[in-house]
Design a protein around this motif. Structure first.
Motif, short mmCIF file in Angstrom:
data_model
loop_
_atom_site.label_atom_id
_atom_site.label_comp_id
_atom_site.label_asym_id
_atom_site.label_seq_id
_atom_site.Cartn_x
_atom_site.Cartn_y
_atom_site.Cartn_z
N VAL A 191 4.24 0.28 2.20
CA VAL A 191 3.63 -0.76 3.67
C VAL A 191 3.17 -1.77 2.50
O VAL A 191 2.10 -2.02 2.09
CB VAL A 191 3.13 0.01 4.38
CG1 VAL A 191 2.78 -1.28 5.82
CG2 VAL A 191 3.51 1.03 5.31
N THR A 192 3.66 -2.99 3.54
CA THR A 192 3.68 -4.12 2.64
C THR A 192 2.55 -4.90 3.23
O THR A 192 2.21 -5.02 4.91
CB THR A 192 5.23 -5.19 2.39
OG1 THR A 192 5.78 -4.97 1.84
CG2 THR A 192 4.39 -6.67 2.18
N MET A 193 1.39 -6.06 2.63
CA MET A 193 0.21 -5.83 3.53
C MET A 193 0.12 -7.49 3.97
O MET A 193 1.49 -8.12 3.86
CB MET A 193 -0.85 -6.21 2.85
CG MET A 193 -1.17 -4.53 1.87
SD MET A 193 -2.74 -4.53 1.21
CE MET A 193 -4.25 -4.44 1.91
N ASP A 194 -0.02 -7.75 5.19
CA ASP A 194 -0.59 -8.70 5.73
C ASP A 194 -1.23 -9.85 4.65
O ASP A 194 -2.75 -9.68 4.32
CB ASP A 194 -0.34 -9.16 6.77
CG ASP A 194 0.30 -8.82 7.79
OD1 ASP A 194 1.69 -8.57 7.69
OD2 ASP A 194 -0.05 -7.93 8.46
N ARG A 195 -0.96 -11.69 4.35
CA ARG A 195 -1.81 -12.16 4.04
C ARG A 195 -2.03 -13.12 4.95
O ARG A 195 -1.74 -14.25 5.70
CB ARG A 195 -0.78 -13.10 3.10
CG ARG A 195 -1.61 -14.13 1.72
CD ARG A 195 -0.52 -14.20 1.43
NE ARG A 195 -1.52 -15.94 0.38
CZ ARG A 195 -1.44 -16.79 0.20
NH1 ARG A 195 -0.91 -17.13 1.58
NH2 ARG A 195 -2.15 -17.80 -0.85
N PHE A 196 -3.67 -13.05 4.37
CA PHE A 196 -4.92 -13.88 5.80
C PHE A 196 -5.18 -14.32 5.10
O PHE A 196 -5.82 -14.88 4.04
CB PHE A 196 -5.58 -12.52 5.83
CG PHE A 196 -6.87 -13.40 6.69
CD1 PHE A 196 -6.52 -14.43 8.35
CD2 PHE A 196 -8.17 -13.16 7.17
CE1 PHE A 196 -7.98 -14.96 8.29
CE2 PHE A 196 -9.37 -13.10 7.89
CZ PHE A 196 -8.59 -14.56 8.79
N VAL A 197 -4.17 -16.19 5.97
CA VAL A 197 -5.47 -17.30 5.37
C VAL A 197 -5.70 -17.57 6.75
O VAL A 197 -5.20 -18.14 7.41
CB VAL A 197 -3.49 -17.83 4.90
CG1 VAL A 197 -3.47 -18.97 4.22
CG2 VAL A 197 -3.35 -17.79 3.76
N VAL A 199 0.78 -1.19 -0.03
CA VAL A 199 0.03 0.10 0.21
C VAL A 199 0.86 1.19 -0.08
O VAL A 199 2.13 1.03 1.00
CB VAL A 199 -0.82 -0.34 1.27
CG1 VAL A 199 -1.57 1.22 1.31
CG2 VAL A 199 -1.51 -1.04 1.75
N GLY A 200 0.44 1.88 -1.01
CA GLY A 200 1.26 3.42 -0.86
C GLY A 200 0.23 4.47 -0.92
O GLY A 200 -0.38 4.60 -0.71
N PHE A 201 0.70 5.58 -0.09
CA PHE A 201 0.56 7.29 0.48
C PHE A 201 1.70 7.68 1.12
O PHE A 201 3.04 7.46 2.01
CB PHE A 201 -0.70 6.62 1.54
CG PHE A 201 -0.18 5.78 2.72
CD1 PHE A 201 0.44 6.28 3.94
CD2 PHE A 201 -0.35 4.36 2.83
CE1 PHE A 201 0.81 5.97 4.33
CE2 PHE A 201 -0.23 3.87 3.66
CZ PHE A 201 0.46 4.70 4.70
N GLY A 202 1.52 8.78 0.54
CA GLY A 202 2.38 9.87 0.93
C GLY A 202 3.97 9.82 1.30
O GLY A 202 4.54 10.25 2.02
#
Length: 797
Positions: free
Chosen positions: A184-190, A177-180
């Motif tokens: 930030v790398t996202m977490d993978r919900f499994v 996720v990019g902003f400002g």
């Protein structure tokens, strides 16, 4: 032009020499060629890796072309007449071209050079790479689920994002996720081996709130998503005389029930006590004593409850001190005395199993106790001497009754005849969750003590029928307070002798929130155990426990109950059905309709805004949703019981949200029994949340306004907008829509509505919507002949 040699001689030369020369395979003297089943000779290009070119070769006539082909030359289909002969194109390496010249052929210009071919190949490979990348991007779809900012305790602002990738099954796919200016790398919900979505397991702290974020996949796909406010529902401040803070310490179940009895007596015009019919086991146990360890161990269990005489018994095992003594069992007063057998040398030879058999066979002893070996050891070791008093191990003061407990609800409402919308709030299904009863008691106190001074409280009490059970599990609650603070379950021991020894005492009992009849372990759903010592033991059967049966009885006895809140701790979750799934394939209980789920979300926003009003605590959006979406499968839980069997909109609070530690720069979990100062804050903020639920229920009960929808035709199909959460039924064939007609469904877990595909030409769409209160659009009656449903024609192409 080729030299004018006799045709037969020319062809002979080609046939004899060209295959060997073109193949680049000179034979040693006297060597025989290997058989290749008629395969064409291997070319020099294949054997040496030399680059080929297309060259002009001039021959006399068509027979000469045939001779080239038969000899193994790679002659293309291209030919054209030339002076006195034919020009053909031949694919040949420089070495093969030299061989042709040696044979007298006129090898002319290079038509396509090796460099030109290599350039074309390189161009093609680059194009393929571009196409593959394009297809990869086209193949991956990113679906935004949520992108929200919120403030929490301390005024810090956080960002939560959820996105689903169609390539989620590939664990190598990463989303960021990019902003400002940051990424930030996202977490993978499994869960249960299946990909659910990408999220932040912990919200990301931000300075300035971004208007939008860009989510990018490692495959190159990206989407831009607007960021909206989470829990932006402003609530008016309570009146100047609104009182709070009626709890000042953790209270055991006896104290809790004394308080609600006193409240009902103090406010008889607004409250009453309802006794639930199924008494619990009681805060009581059989007395036990164990001698030995491992295979030498055995233990006794009193037949009487500890407080009814079991605690007065004693076990003694002795060596007789003589040879060849028999194993004997006697009872003197309350002492069970075992004289161990000895061999010819005077050494003890009675095994633990033999002692158990002797005690159980002795009439005087077996009238008082039962004996068993220790777990699965079989009692094969030689029993030793020792003495122990039997005890039930319970340390609560005498003020805590040891008898079966009558669970009660305090019923609050100005009108308590079943005509008002009912709300059921209940706490402490799990004994160790000490804050949760305070939430219930604080809410009861607020409703009754603010009734005469606060107009909003008066509206709630006048317009609702409120049932509050402060402790569903009083036996386990007492045990958690006085014996083992980690107790989760009730005190009913269903364990056989193999798991019934005193060392297992803290593991007995049933997880009441796994004992219900919907989506249970017995139906094949995941998240409960058949082991009697597991923290998630479901019990021997559905609804085996009186505590669970009491909940069912209350909701059946008072069918006006339409809303419920099961207060748990900890972690700051806010959840609703479905709460269970079958592990194989992760198949959940039927999801609510899209309109019902949207109503859950809408109501949740109001309730959680009320929680936040106390001290700023925000329940994270990633911890909000159906149980099976954000946590795990909980087979046989009570919210599913009430929703699927009786249509009650039921939620689960998990009080005790993580708090940000500004010093350590990390989120701190709060546990089941935080210091009371923190427990008090949790009780206050989630009592706010219960008041928020009451406001939702009151609005629902007073809602008689039909919803309104509008239809829009998009490239993907027909979509609808509505004034409130609704379930929409429709037809596309011109027929009258009913409750049996297809309905608008979600595009997927935590996604919006899926568009309805329509074909080319004109389509007549008939539909109606119904809100959570049962109001039907246009006041159309789907059960009787009527034409007041909505109608619109859409045209494609």
């Amino acid at each position: 032009m080729a030299p004018q040699t006799p045709r037969s001689r020319r062809r002979l030369a080609v046939l004899a020499a060209l295959p060997l020369l073109l193949a680049g395979l000179p034979l040693a003297a006297g060597a025989e060629p290997d058989s290749d089943d008629g395969a064409s000779p291997v070319s020099a290009a294949a054997s040496t890796g030399a680059a080929t070119e297309i060259v002009e070769v001039t021959v006399a006539d068509q027979d000469a072309v045939a001779g080239l082909i038969e000899a193994g030359a790679d002659v293309t289909e291209y030919t054209r007449p030339a002076d006195g002969g034919l020009v053909v194109h031949v694919v040949a390496t420089p070495a093969e071209q030299a061989a042709l010249r040696d044979l007298g052929y006129a090898v002319g210009e290079v038509v396509v050079s090796a460099a030109e071919t290599e350039a074309v190949v390189a161009e093609r490979e680059a194009a393929v790479r571009r196409v593959n990348q394009t297809f990869a991007r086209m193949a991956e779809t990113l679906t935004p689920l949520r992108a929200e900012w919120f403030e929490s305790v301390g005024g810090q602002t956080y960002l939560g994002v959820e996105v689903k990738t169609s390539l989620g099954a590939d664990s190598n796919v990463t989303l960021s996720v990019g902003f400002g200016g940051q990424s930030v790398t996202m977490d993978r919900f499994v869960d249960a081996g299946q990909y659910i979505y990408h999220t932040f397991f912990e919200p990301v702290a931000v300075g300035d709130v971004p208007a939008e974020v860009t989510v990018t996949s490692t495959g190159g796909t990206s989407i831009t998503v607007p960021v909206v406010e989470w829990l932006g529902d402003p609530r008016p401040d309570p009146g100047p005389h609104y009182a709070t803070g009626f709890v000042d310490h953790y209270m055991d179940p006896t104290e809790l029930y004394d308080r609600i009895e006193a409240l009902a007596a103090e406010f008889p015009e607004l409250a009453e006590i309802i006794e639930l019919p199924y008494q619990t086991n009681g805060y009581r146990r059989k007395a036990q004593a164990m001698i030995g360890a491992g295979a030498t161990a055995f233990y006794l269990t009193s037949r009487a409850w500890g407080h009814e005489g079991g605690n007065d018994l004693r076990l003694e095992t002795v060596h007789p001190g003589t040879a060849d003594s028999p194993l004997t069992v006697g009872v003197t007063g309350g002492t069970v005395r075992v004289s161990l057998g000895t061999d010819a040398a005077g050494a003890p030879n009675s095994t633990a199993a033999q002692v158990v058999a002797a005690v159980n066979a002795a009439p005087a002893a077996s009238a008082l106790v039962t004996a068993a070996t220790y777990r699965a050891t079989g009692g094969t070791g030689i029993a030793g001497a020792g003495a122990q008093d039997l005890t039930d191990g319970l340390d609560a003061p005498a003020s805590v009754s040891r008898e079966p407990f009558t669970v009660r609800a305090i019923r609050i409402g100005k009108v308590r005849d079943g005509s008002k919308t009912g709300v059921f709030a209940y706490s402490q299904e799990h004994a160790r969750e000490w804050v949760t009863p305070l939430v219930a008691l604080e809410t009861a106190e607020r409703l009754l003590r603010n009734y005469g001074t606060d107009a909003d409280t008066k509206k709630l009490v006048d317009d609702l029928d409120i049932f509050i059970v402060p402790s569903v599990n009083p036996d386990g609650g007492h045990y958690s307070f006085y014996d083992f603070n980690g107790q989760r379950k009730n005190l009913t021991n269903h364990c056989p002798a193999a798991s019934g020894d005193p060392a297992s005492a803290n593991s007995w009992g049933v997880d009441l929130n796994r004992n219900f009849s919907v989506g249970s372990r017995f139906d094949g759903y995941s998240g409960a155990s058949a082991s009697c010592t597991s923290g998630n033991f479901s019990g021997p059967t559905e609804l085996s426990e009186p505590e669970a049966r009491n909940e069912v009885w209350l909701t059946e006895q008072y069918p006006n109950i339409g809303f419920a809140m099961n207060v748990h701790s900890y972690g700051g979750y806010f959840m609703w059905p479905p709460g269970a799934y079958v592990q194989n394939g992760r198949v959940p209980l039927p999801r609510p309709t899209l309109g019902e789920e949207n109503y859950f979300w809408s109501a949740s926003s109001h309730i959680l805004s009320a929680v936040q009003d106390w001290r700023g605590t925000a329940v994270w959006p990633g911890r909000t949703g159906p149980v099976s979406d954000v946590l795990y499968s909980a087979a046989g839980n009570s919210a599913d019981e009430h929703w699927y069997n009786r249509g009650i909109f039921g939620w689960d609070f998990e009080v005790g949200a993580d708090l940000w530690d500004p010093v350590e720069q990390e989120w701190d979990p709060q546990g089941f029994q935080p210091p009371f100062a923190e427990g008090y804050e949790q009780a206050m903020e989630f009592s706010n949340g219960l008041i928020g639920l009451l406001e939702v229920a009151r609005a629902h009960g007073r809602d008689n306004r039909p919803p309104r929808t509008t239809l829009e035709l998009t490239d993907a199909g027909v979509t609808f907008d509505s004034t409130e959460p609704v379930t929409i039924h429709y037809t596309l064939d011109g027929s009258r829509p009913t409750y049996s007609s297809p309905r608008v469904e979600s595009a997927g877990l935590r996604e919006d509505a899926a568009p309805i595909p329509v074909g080319a030409g004109s389509t007549r769409v008939h539909w109606f919507s119904v809100d959570a209160a049962g109001n039907v659009e246009n006041r159309y009656d789907p059960l009787r002949p009527s034409s007041s449903y909505r109608k619109q024609t859409v045209r494609v192409g």
